[in-house]
Design an enzyme around this catalytic site. Structure first.
Site, mmCIF file in Angstrom:
data_model
loop_
_atom_site.group_PDB
_atom_site.id
_atom_site.type_symbol
_atom_site.label_atom_id
_atom_site.label_comp_id
_atom_site.label_asym_id
_atom_site.label_seq_id
_atom_site.Cartn_x
_atom_site.Cartn_y
_atom_site.Cartn_z
ATOM 1 C CG HIS A 147 3.217 0.929 -5.583
ATOM 2 N ND1 HIS A 147 3.606 1.969 -4.378
ATOM 3 C CD2 HIS A 147 3.650 -0.209 -5.124
ATOM 4 C CE1 HIS A 147 3.541 1.268 -3.687
ATOM 5 N NE2 HIS A 147 4.097 0.045 -3.935
ATOM 6 C CB SER A 206 5.906 3.791 0.803
ATOM 7 O OG SER A 206 5.167 3.200 -0.178
ATOM 8 N N GLY A 233 8.380 -5.138 -8.518
ATOM 9 C CA GLY A 233 9.685 -3.720 -8.794
ATOM 10 C C GLY A 233 10.833 -3.892 -8.648
ATOM 11 N N GLY A 237 0.732 -1.611 -0.362
ATOM 12 C CA GLY A 237 0.241 0.047 0.130
ATOM 13 C C GLY A 237 0.588 1.707 -0.367
ATOM 14 C CG HIS A 287 5.281 5.382 -4.755
ATOM 15 N ND1 HIS A 287 5.514 5.007 -5.583
ATOM 16 C CD2 HIS A 287 6.162 4.881 -3.964
ATOM 17 C CE1 HIS A 287 6.953 3.785 -5.411
ATOM 18 N NE2 HIS A 287 6.727 3.945 -4.618
#
Length: 283
Positions: free
Chosen positions: A35, A189, A150, A29, A32
């Site tokens: 993601h 994040s 990622g 979560g 940004h």
């Protein structure tokens, strides 16, 4: 928005009956733009995309930032809707780890080696076991054709790829390139923790990495490259450097010859204030 494994499986089963392929993007979560590039990559490779949003407690040690890790579920849902994600899977901790849960997943050790050894595996020894548990659960819950991770978390990507191969999990594990801001800082994040002054320092990290990677590619001895990069990161204003190393890209073992002789990756972890940043680049 789906909260339970049973509902998730019912939705995926419906897609399968329609002959649709399924992609998975696992996240914690606080989404940004980085993601969202993973979601876009998954959409290119599959007809429907499930994005999980779950801050996984098993990969945090007691002293780490589980309690303060940024959570913004409503904003995450809006971003995923705009990005065209089909499902946001946001289970509770009790749904993922119900009463009586005792299973662990080992991803290598000192005797057997493996990409989990050293680096993040040394500085965050609880992490990769927790990652392996939650990712193996997600891959089993969704049974996706493809899962996108990622490349910023390169060691994690290699651990997941090794685990999927070892456990005969048929999902294709895909790495998506790191998205960076206009100054080259890898989006994360945890960047939300940085003050303006710290952000200015953090944006120097990618420049130092690129210079070191270029030197390594030119066959400069790796001990010297790593030593100079370590010093440059501290000089730039970071408070601590946990590691800056150049390793074989796939299994993260050192180059025995002391110079780069094949596909390589430079990896770094450094702290400024209360924020610990990781990054990597291809050599």
């Amino acid at each position: 928005m789906i909260r339970t494994v049973s509902e998730l499986r019912a939705v995926v089963r419906g897609w399968r009956l329609q002959g649709l392929s399924v992609g998975l993007v696992p996240t914690m979560g606080a989404l940004h733009a980085g993601h969202l590039t993973l979601v876009e990559e998954a959409k290119r490779r599959a007809d429907r995309v499930v994005t999980s949003v779950f801050v996984n407690p098993t990969q945090f040690a007691a002293h780490e930032d589980l309690g303060t890790y940024p959570r913004q579920e409503a904003q995450d849902a809006a971003l995923l809707t705009a990005a065209g994600g089909a499902v946001m899977f946001a289970p509770t901790v009790a749904e993922m780890y119900p009463a009586g849960f005792v299973t662990s997943v080992a991803v290598g050790d000192a005797a057997r080696g493996g990409p989990s050894q050293g680096l993040e595996g040394e500085f965050r020894p609880a992490m990769f076991g927790g990652v392996a548990v939650v990712v193996s659960k997600l891959l089993n819950q969704v049974q996706a054709d493809v899962a996108v991770f990622g490349e910023k978390d390169w060691q994690q990507l290699m651990v997941v790829r090794r685990m999927a191969a070892d456990l005969d999990i048929p999902t294709e594990i895909v790495g998506s390139p790191t998205l960076r801001d206009d100054h080259g800082l890898a989006l994360s994040s945890r960047n939300a923790y940085l003050s303006e002054a710290e952000l200015a320092v953090a944006r120097k990290l990618n420049v130092i990495l690129r210079q070191a990677a270029d030197q390594a590619a030119a066959k400069r001895p790796l001990a010297a490259v790593e030593r100079d990069a370590y010093g440059a990161i501290l000089k730039a204003g970071f408070d601590r450097v946990d590691y800056v190393v150049i390793r074989h890209a796939d299994d993260l073992t050192p180059f025995a010859e002391g110079v780069v002789t094949g596909p390589a990756r430079i990896l770094v972890a450094a702290a400024i204030g209360r924020t610990r940043l990781i990054d990597n680049m291809a050599v």
